[in-house]
Write an enzyme that holds these catalytic residues in place. Structure first.
Site, PDB file in Angstrom:
ATOM      1  N   PRO A   2       0.815  -1.220   0.000  1.00 26.25           N
ATOM      2  CA  PRO A   2       0.000   0.000   0.000  1.00 26.25           C
ATOM      3  C   PRO A   2       0.847   1.267   0.000  1.00 26.25           C
ATOM      4  CG  PRO A   2      -0.667  -1.472   1.770  1.00 26.25           C
ATOM      5  CD  PRO A   2       0.612  -2.003   1.214  1.00 26.25           C
ATOM      6  N   LEU A   3       0.319   2.267  -0.655  1.00 30.48           N
ATOM      7  CA  LEU A   3       0.838   3.618  -0.550  1.00 30.48           C
ATOM      8  C   LEU A   3      -0.252   4.418   0.147  1.00 30.48           C
ATOM      9  CD1 LEU A   3       2.757   5.967  -1.120  1.00 30.48           C
ATOM     10  CD2 LEU A   3       1.665   6.179  -3.375  1.00 30.48           C
TER      11      LEU A   3
END
Length: 127
Positions: A2-3
């Site tokens: 995830p970002l």
């Protein structure tokens, strides 16, 4: 993978922002089983005039303490897992900072695995 982008009105102490950051990461690790070392977050502060939101949309009373969290992640998780993630993020942030759950806005952006490069100009997750 995830970002995470965390946006809020400027002026909160570093410790407050760190607690939000830690809560989001913990929820991701505990709910969708990302590796603990997979932590990429961008925290941005905005002047009040540049942080625009509806204080009553969907009959949810929001305050100027609103935090908007956008998580870009690989596609493929069930609706039930996403709901559990939303709840866990809101609960942990509330527990760690006292921020009302109503003031935690979360958006997931799902992308194909080949849309990630973690460095070296390579698509590490492309098959």
């Amino acid at each position: 993978m995830p970002l995470v982008r965390i946006s809020l009105v400027a002026g909160k102490p570093e410790s407050y922002k760190r607690k939000i950051s830690d809560a989001v990461h913990s929820a991701l690790v505990e709910t969708i089983a990302i590796p603990a070392q997979d932590r990429f977050q961008i925290i941005t502060e905005h002047a009040a005039g540049d942080f625009v939101f509806d204080p009553q949309y969907l009959n949810i009373a929001r305050t100027n303490d609103l935090v908007i969290i956008q998580v870009t992640l690989s596609a493929g998780r069930s609706v039930e897992i996403k709901k559990a993630l939303y709840r866990h993020i809101a609960d942990l942030i509330n527990q760690e900072t006292g921020l009302r759950r109503e003031d935690v806005f979360i958006n997931l952006v799902e992308v194909a695995k080949e849309n990630w490069s973690f460095g070296n100009g390579e698509a590490q997750y492309a098959t």
